[in-house]
Design a protein around this motif. Structure first.
Motif, PDB file in Angstrom:
ATOM      1  N   GLU A   1     -24.408   4.132  -2.661  1.00 43.13           N
ATOM      2  CA  GLU A   1     -23.763   4.305  -3.961  1.00 43.13           C
ATOM      3  C   GLU A   1     -23.551   5.789  -4.208  1.00 43.13           C
ATOM      4  N   PHE A   2     -22.390   6.136  -4.752  1.00 41.36           N
ATOM      5  CA  PHE A   2     -22.111   7.527  -5.092  1.00 41.36           C
ATOM      6  C   PHE A   2     -21.004   7.568  -6.137  1.00 41.36           C
ATOM      7  N   ARG A   3     -20.832   8.733  -6.743  1.00 45.60           N
ATOM      8  CA  ARG A   3     -19.754   8.931  -7.715  1.00 45.60           C
ATOM      9  C   ARG A   3     -18.670   9.787  -7.083  1.00 45.60           C
ATOM     10  N   ALA A   4     -17.416   9.439  -7.368  1.00 44.41           N
ATOM     11  CA  ALA A   4     -16.308  10.155  -6.733  1.00 44.41           C
ATOM     12  C   ALA A   4     -15.021   9.940  -7.523  1.00 44.41           C
ATOM     13  N   THR A   5     -14.064  10.806  -7.288  1.00 47.39           N
ATOM     14  CA  THR A   5     -12.699  10.548  -7.735  1.00 47.39           C
ATOM     15  C   THR A   5     -11.988   9.853  -6.580  1.00 47.39           C
ATOM     16  N   LEU A   6     -10.939   9.117  -6.890  1.00 42.21           N
ATOM     17  CA  LEU A   6     -10.246   8.315  -5.882  1.00 42.21           C
ATOM     18  C   LEU A   6      -8.742   8.590  -5.920  1.00 42.21           C
ATOM     19  N   GLU A   7      -8.147   8.529  -4.740  1.00 39.31           N
ATOM     20  CA  GLU A   7      -6.693   8.606  -4.673  1.00 39.31           C
ATOM     21  C   GLU A   7      -6.205   7.804  -3.469  1.00 39.31           C
ATOM     22  N   VAL A   8      -4.996   7.298  -3.578  1.00 41.39           N
ATOM     23  CA  VAL A   8      -4.394   6.554  -2.474  1.00 41.39           C
ATOM     24  C   VAL A   8      -3.794   7.554  -1.485  1.00 41.39           C
ATOM     25  N   VAL A   9      -3.900   7.246  -0.193  1.00 43.28           N
ATOM     26  CA  VAL A   9      -3.258   8.084   0.820  1.00 43.28           C
ATOM     27  C   VAL A   9      -1.781   8.253   0.436  1.00 43.28           C
ATOM     28  N   PRO A  10      -1.271   9.495   0.352  1.00 45.80           N
ATOM     29  CA  PRO A  10       0.102   9.732  -0.119  1.00 45.80           C
ATOM     30  C   PRO A  10       1.163   8.902   0.600  1.00 45.80           C
ATOM     31  N   LEU A  11       0.998   8.688   1.891  1.00 45.84           N
ATOM     32  CA  LEU A  11       1.983   7.902   2.630  1.00 45.84           C
ATOM     33  C   LEU A  11       2.080   6.488   2.067  1.00 45.84           C
ATOM     34  N   GLN A  12       0.922   5.905   1.724  1.00 45.98           N
ATOM     35  CA  GLN A  12       0.947   4.550   1.182  1.00 45.98           C
ATOM     36  C   GLN A  12       1.533   4.527  -0.222  1.00 45.98           C
ATOM     37  N   THR A  13       1.318   5.599  -0.966  1.00 43.37           N
ATOM     38  CA  THR A  13       1.950   5.705  -2.286  1.00 43.37           C
ATOM     39  C   THR A  13       3.469   5.654  -2.130  1.00 43.37           C
ATOM     40  N   LEU A  14       3.969   6.403  -1.146  1.00 42.54           N
ATOM     41  CA  LEU A  14       5.408   6.432  -0.897  1.00 42.54           C
ATOM     42  C   LEU A  14       5.929   5.060  -0.505  1.00 42.54           C
ATOM     43  N   LEU A  15       5.229   4.376   0.409  1.00 52.39           N
ATOM     44  CA  LEU A  15       5.696   3.072   0.879  1.00 52.39           C
ATOM     45  C   LEU A  15       5.684   2.032  -0.237  1.00 52.39           C
ATOM     46  N   ARG A  16       4.669   2.073  -1.072  1.00 53.90           N
ATOM     47  CA  ARG A  16       4.608   1.098  -2.173  1.00 53.90           C
ATOM     48  C   ARG A  16       5.641   1.427  -3.251  1.00 53.90           C
ATOM     49  N   LEU A  17       5.972   2.689  -3.381  1.00 47.99           N
ATOM     50  CA  LEU A  17       7.048   3.070  -4.291  1.00 47.99           C
ATOM     51  C   LEU A  17       8.370   2.507  -3.784  1.00 47.99           C
ATOM     52  N   TYR A  18       8.546   2.508  -2.461  1.00 46.79           N
ATOM     53  CA  TYR A  18       9.765   1.932  -1.876  1.00 46.79           C
ATOM     54  C   TYR A  18       9.788   0.418  -2.102  1.00 46.79           C
ATOM     55  N   LEU A  19       8.644  -0.257  -1.986  1.00 47.31           N
ATOM     56  CA  LEU A  19       8.596  -1.700  -2.224  1.00 47.31           C
ATOM     57  C   LEU A  19       8.991  -2.018  -3.661  1.00 47.31           C
ATOM     58  N   TRP A  20       8.557  -1.171  -4.592  1.00 46.16           N
ATOM     59  CA  TRP A  20       8.959  -1.359  -5.989  1.00 46.16           C
ATOM     60  C   TRP A  20      10.479  -1.236  -6.106  1.00 46.16           C
ATOM     61  N   PHE A  21      11.037  -0.205  -5.459  1.00 45.60           N
ATOM     62  CA  PHE A  21      12.480   0.010  -5.483  1.00 45.60           C
ATOM     63  C   PHE A  21      13.224  -1.179  -4.873  1.00 45.60           C
ATOM     64  N   SER A  22      12.747  -1.657  -3.703  1.00 46.54           N
ATOM     65  CA  SER A  22      13.438  -2.752  -3.023  1.00 46.54           C
ATOM     66  C   SER A  22      13.411  -4.031  -3.861  1.00 46.54           C
ATOM     67  N   ASP A  23      12.336  -4.219  -4.616  1.00 47.43           N
ATOM     68  CA  ASP A  23      12.262  -5.393  -5.486  1.00 47.43           C
ATOM     69  C   ASP A  23      13.319  -5.315  -6.588  1.00 47.43           C
ATOM     70  N   LYS A  24      13.552  -4.125  -7.114  1.00 45.68           N
ATOM     71  CA  LYS A  24      14.536  -3.947  -8.183  1.00 45.68           C
ATOM     72  C   LYS A  24      15.968  -4.115  -7.671  1.00 45.68           C
ATOM     73  N   THR A  25      16.190  -3.844  -6.383  1.00 46.64           N
ATOM     74  CA  THR A  25      17.549  -3.984  -5.844  1.00 46.64           C
ATOM     75  C   THR A  25      18.034  -5.431  -5.868  1.00 46.64           C
ATOM     76  N   LYS A  26      17.109  -6.386  -5.953  1.00 53.52           N
ATOM     77  CA  LYS A  26      17.470  -7.805  -5.948  1.00 53.52           C
ATOM     78  C   LYS A  26      17.781  -8.327  -7.350  1.00 53.52           C
ATOM     79  N   THR A  27      17.562  -7.497  -8.363  1.00 53.80           N
ATOM     80  CA  THR A  27      17.759  -7.905  -9.754  1.00 53.80           C
ATOM     81  C   THR A  27      19.166  -7.550 -10.222  1.00 53.80           C
TER      82      THR A  27
END
Length: 301
Positions: A130-156
């Motif tokens: 057990e420990f205390r820490a700040t957390l962040e997502v690996v930047p590459l995965q942030t980018l890829l999930r941002l693209y998934l959000w974009f691709s979902d909107k393209t179908k609307t």
């Protein structure tokens, strides 16, 4: 205006801290691991929770949840669904508290006094820590999930990002490949993200962990601040040892060739990422030791 400081002979605290912390705001909880672990050492406590939950299911949610004038059958269904959700939530949180206290009482929970270059001395795979820490997502995965959000909107239809024809087909092909990288095509489709933890204290070994969407309680987009993390040590990476932050092959152990291929692929994302405000580098392709690779069990405040 009252001079509080002079009137009382000194400064007066505005906030009174709680004497104990009872509530836990969970961001992540793998209760399957918790239940299996607790069942192995304290099966009687599991039975006790189940008995209380069954009692609540049978008698605790029978009335007071309906609304006058509503369809009776619909009210029964919604009441039943609400009751089941409350029971499920109550079970997973109650079992965690029992499991956590069992570890504390049995002195089976490793902890850290701060952090630093020697933080991993004495740490072994299999330890629960057990420990205390700040957390962040690996930047590459942030980018890829941002693209998934974009691709979902393209179908609307009618959306500012709407696409048609070959343009939409190309976006869907890219979406399929990215989901494969993220593991979103696995059974259940929850996928996982690699999180980087920065323990509170001095600079020291890196800490990384895969976060499965199946056990998320909070929203990744709302991640921020310090968290308490309870996890099991999976691997301790020595200097220059690496583990990839994305998997090209999910059925075999990571190889140097896979990491090299992934690093070459990431280089293609560096410039496009800048346009989206995400700082991506080829180093995001892997976690390099010395580092601690964890299997997270609970993340909470």
């Amino acid at each position: 205006m009252l001079d509080t400081e002079s009137e009382h002979g000194g400064s007066m605290a505005i906030y009174r801290q709680p004497s104990k912390k009872i509530h836990r705001g969970f961001f992540y909880l793998n209760d399957e691991t918790v239940i299996n672990s607790l069942s192995a050492v304290e099966s009687g406590k599991i039975d006790e929770v189940v008995a209380k939950v069954n009692s609540a299911r049978e008698g605790g949610f029978g009335g007071g949840l309906g609304f006058q004038g509503a369809n009776i059958e619909g009210s029964k269904k919604s009441t039943s669904a609400l009751a089941e959700e409350i029971v499920r939530t109550r079970t997973r949180f109650s079992v965690f508290e029992l499991w956590y206290q069992t570890l504390v009482d049995g002195k089976a929970l490793g902890s850290f006094e701060g952090w630093g270059p020697n933080a991993l001395n004495g740490v072994e795979p299999g330890h629960t820590v057990e420990f205390r820490a700040t957390l962040e997502v690996v930047p590459l995965q942030t980018l890829l999930r941002l693209y998934l959000w974009f691709s979902d909107k393209t179908k609307t239809q009618g959306h500012v990002f709407s696409q048609k024809g070959e343009e939409l087909k190309s976006t869907k092909d890219s979406e399929r490949n990215i989901k494969m990288l993220l593991g979103d095509n696995d059974e259940g489709g929850a996928g996982e993200s690699i999180f980087i933890a920065k323990p509170i204290g001095e600079s020291g070994p890196a800490v990384a962990m895969p976060i499965s969407g199946e056990w998320l309680i909070g929203k990744i987009g709302r991640l921020g601040g310090e968290y308490s993390i309870v996890a099991q040590v999976d691997q301790i990476l020595g200097p220059q040892e690496e583990l990839p932050t994305l998997r090209l092959t999910h059925d075999v152990s990571a190889t140097p060739l896979e990491i090299t291929t992934l690093r070459d692929s990431v280089s293609n994302f560096v410039e496009p990422a800048k346009a989206m405000g995400v700082d991506v580098s080829t180093s995001d392709a892997s976690i390099t030791g010395p580092a601690l690779w964890l299997n997270p069990i609970a993340i909470f405040r």
